[in-house]
Design an enzyme around this catalytic site. Structure first.
Site, PDB file in Angstrom:
ATOM      1  N   GLY A   1       0.826  -1.214   0.000  1.00 29.70           N
ATOM      2  CA  GLY A   1       0.000   0.000   0.000  1.00 29.70           C
ATOM      3  C   GLY A   1       0.851   1.251   0.000  1.00 29.70           C
ATOM      4  O   GLY A   1       0.466   2.280   0.557  1.00 29.70           O
TER       5      GLY A   1
ATOM      6  N   ALA B   1      -4.976  -1.866   1.857  1.00 32.81           N
ATOM      7  CA  ALA B   1      -6.365  -2.197   2.226  1.00 32.81           C
ATOM      8  C   ALA B   1      -7.309  -1.471   1.283  1.00 32.81           C
ATOM      9  O   ALA B   1      -6.899  -0.548   0.577  1.00 32.81           O
ATOM     10  CB  ALA B   1      -6.664  -1.757   3.661  1.00 32.81           C
TER      11      ALA B   1
ATOM     12  N   SER C   1      -7.033  -0.594  13.023  1.00 32.88           N
ATOM     13  CA  SER C   1      -7.776   0.669  12.970  1.00 32.88           C
ATOM     14  C   SER C   1      -8.667   0.885  14.185  1.00 32.88           C
ATOM     15  O   SER C   1      -9.270  -0.063  14.710  1.00 32.88           O
ATOM     16  CB  SER C   1      -8.649   0.655  11.712  1.00 32.88           C
ATOM     17  OG  SER C   1      -9.626   1.654  11.774  1.00 32.88           O
TER      18      SER C   1
ATOM     19  N   GLU D   1     -11.460   1.966  13.948  1.00 32.52           N
ATOM     20  CA  GLU D   1     -12.815   1.564  13.530  1.00 32.52           C
ATOM     21  C   GLU D   1     -13.214   0.235  14.185  1.00 32.52           C
ATOM     22  O   GLU D   1     -14.394  -0.077  14.287  1.00 32.52           O
ATOM     23  CB  GLU D   1     -12.881   1.418  12.011  1.00 32.52           C
ATOM     24  CG  GLU D   1     -12.987   2.725  11.267  1.00 32.52           C
ATOM     25  CD  GLU D   1     -14.318   3.439  11.506  1.00 32.52           C
ATOM     26  OE1 GLU D   1     -15.367   2.843  11.230  1.00 32.52           O
ATOM     27  OE2 GLU D   1     -14.299   4.580  11.985  1.00 32.52           O
TER      28      GLU D   1
ATOM     29  N   TYR E   1     -15.631  -3.042   6.551  1.00 32.63           N
ATOM     30  CA  TYR E   1     -14.211  -2.681   6.693  1.00 32.63           C
ATOM     31  C   TYR E   1     -13.714  -3.001   8.103  1.00 32.63           C
ATOM     32  O   TYR E   1     -12.664  -3.627   8.286  1.00 32.63           O
ATOM     33  CB  TYR E   1     -14.038  -1.186   6.383  1.00 32.63           C
ATOM     34  CG  TYR E   1     -12.706  -0.616   6.801  1.00 32.63           C
ATOM     35  CD1 TYR E   1     -11.573  -0.773   6.006  1.00 32.63           C
ATOM     36  CD2 TYR E   1     -12.568   0.078   8.009  1.00 32.63           C
ATOM     37  CE1 TYR E   1     -10.351  -0.252   6.399  1.00 32.63           C
ATOM     38  CE2 TYR E   1     -11.348   0.598   8.404  1.00 32.63           C
ATOM     39  CZ  TYR E   1     -10.246   0.434   7.599  1.00 32.63           C
ATOM     40  OH  TYR E   1      -9.025   0.942   7.992  1.00 32.63           O
TER      41      TYR E   1
END
Ligand code: G4F
Length: 328
Positions: free
Chosen positions: A12, A79, A126, A128, A150
């Site tokens: 990435g 990702a 993350s 999240e 996600y």
């Protein structure tokens, strides 16, 4: 492999974090290799980075890539990282952001066993994952309650990373990074969408900004600070998992106030709420406690919220000025 210099492989690498991490590692004397998915431009990636094609959704060339690069450190930043898009592409997101982590870990395990190389692994986990958070601030001990495809994929990647550490003794770390932004942030994330629009509105290049939930609150830090935490995790004696955050939270409203205020604009005259940008499930408030990273790694954020918003707004004003010049 150049045995005098440490070698890093970044998946990435074409993204915001990949570019800042590449710059940091090059400045420290690393030889940096980057994996770029098909069709992705190198973005802000420095020219010294050696680029390789690869995709975590495939995985068939990961072993060959590790054999060719012989990295001491692997940073997995690849990702499908857009939360709203993950509701539209849940299987693809789970394949790259979830299974992709496992493909890479397994490739590293096999590579290590075959070559005897010691590889240190960083996984971009993350905030999240905390989702509907059961406590505030969130720490390394806060249970996860993911609220999007996600976030579910990231929880899978997190536990695979822990498991490879515990089962195989791999030096594998999770950085649980809270939102981190910069002038290089993708334009569909809310902060950059706001600063880009504010600058363009200021110069008469656009008049309206369509947004979703303005009440969501995030712990926003500067990406350039956060990549240093990634590197510090892999230099520590023991592999472990760390929350990386500023400890302060602000709403999207607050961000609008700061960005439009920087340009003497009143955002209420330009912002429209568009249901298109509302998510099927929302994460209302995130605020991290990075005490562990501060005490064990000596890491702390340098750029505060107001400074971050000014940095991004000023950069986007320059970009809009160039755009305007091209127009005339
Ligand atoms: O900028 P966002 O899209 O970031 P989000 O969803 O918090 O996720 C980002 O940070 C995570 C934590 O580090 C990463 F794991 C993840 O990959 C990504 O980098 O949205 C922030 C908030 C949300 O609550 C969203 O509903 O802003 C709200 N929002 C309101 N209007 C909007 C918009 N978000 C976007 N992208 N676009 C809008 O128009």
């Amino acid at each position: 492999m150049n045995s005098d210099r440490p070698v890093a492989l970044i998946t990435g690498v074409s993204g915001q974090d990949g570019s800042y991490l590449s710059e940091l590692l090059l400045a420290k004397g690393y030889q940096v290799h980057g994996m770029v998915a098909c069709g992705h431009a190198p973005g802000h990636c420095p020219p010294e980075v050696v680029l390789h094609h690869g995709d975590l959704a495939d995985g068939s060339n990961l072993g060959a890539l590790l054999d060719a690069v012989r990295p001491h450190e692997v940073y997995n930043l690849a990702a499908q990282s857009h939360v709203q898009l993950s509701f539209e592409m849940p299987v693809y997101t789970a394949n790259v952001a979830g299974l992709g982590v496992l493909r890479l870990l397994e490739a590293i395990r096999i590579h290590q066993a075959r070559t005897g190389d010691a590889v240190r692994f960083y996984q971009a986990s993350s905030s999240e994952m905390f989702g509907r958070a059961v406590e505030t601030p969130q720490t390394e001990r806060t249970p996860f309650h993911p609220r999007s495809p996600y976030a579910c994929a990231k929880v899978f990647g997190y536990w695979q990373t822990v498991n490879y550490r515990e089962a195989y003794g791999l030096f594998a770390c999770n950085g649980i990074l809270f939102n981190h932004e910069s002038p290089r942030r993708g334009e569909t994330f809310v902060t950059r969408k706001i600063t880009r629009a504010a600058a363009r509105i200021k110069l008469g290049l656009q008049h309206e900004l369509r947004l979703g939930n303005l009440d969501a609150s995030r712990d926003w830090g500067f990406a350039g600070d956060y990549v240093e935490a990634m590197w510090r995790m892999l230099q520590y004696d023991q592999p472990d998992d760390y929350v990386i955050a500023t400890g302060c939270t602000h709403t999207v409203h607050d961000f609008l106030d700061a960005a439009f205020g920087r340009l003497d604009l009143d955002w209420t005259r330009h912002v429209q709420i568009d249901p298109l940008f509302l998510r099927p499930a929302e994460v209302d408030v995130l605020r991290g406690d990075a005490t562990k990273a501060r005490t064990q790694l000596g890491w702390q954020p340098r750029v505060a919220f107001d400074e971050l918003v000014c940095m991004m707004t000023d950069a986007d004003l320059q970009l809009a000025q160039r755009e305007k010049r091209m127009e005339t």
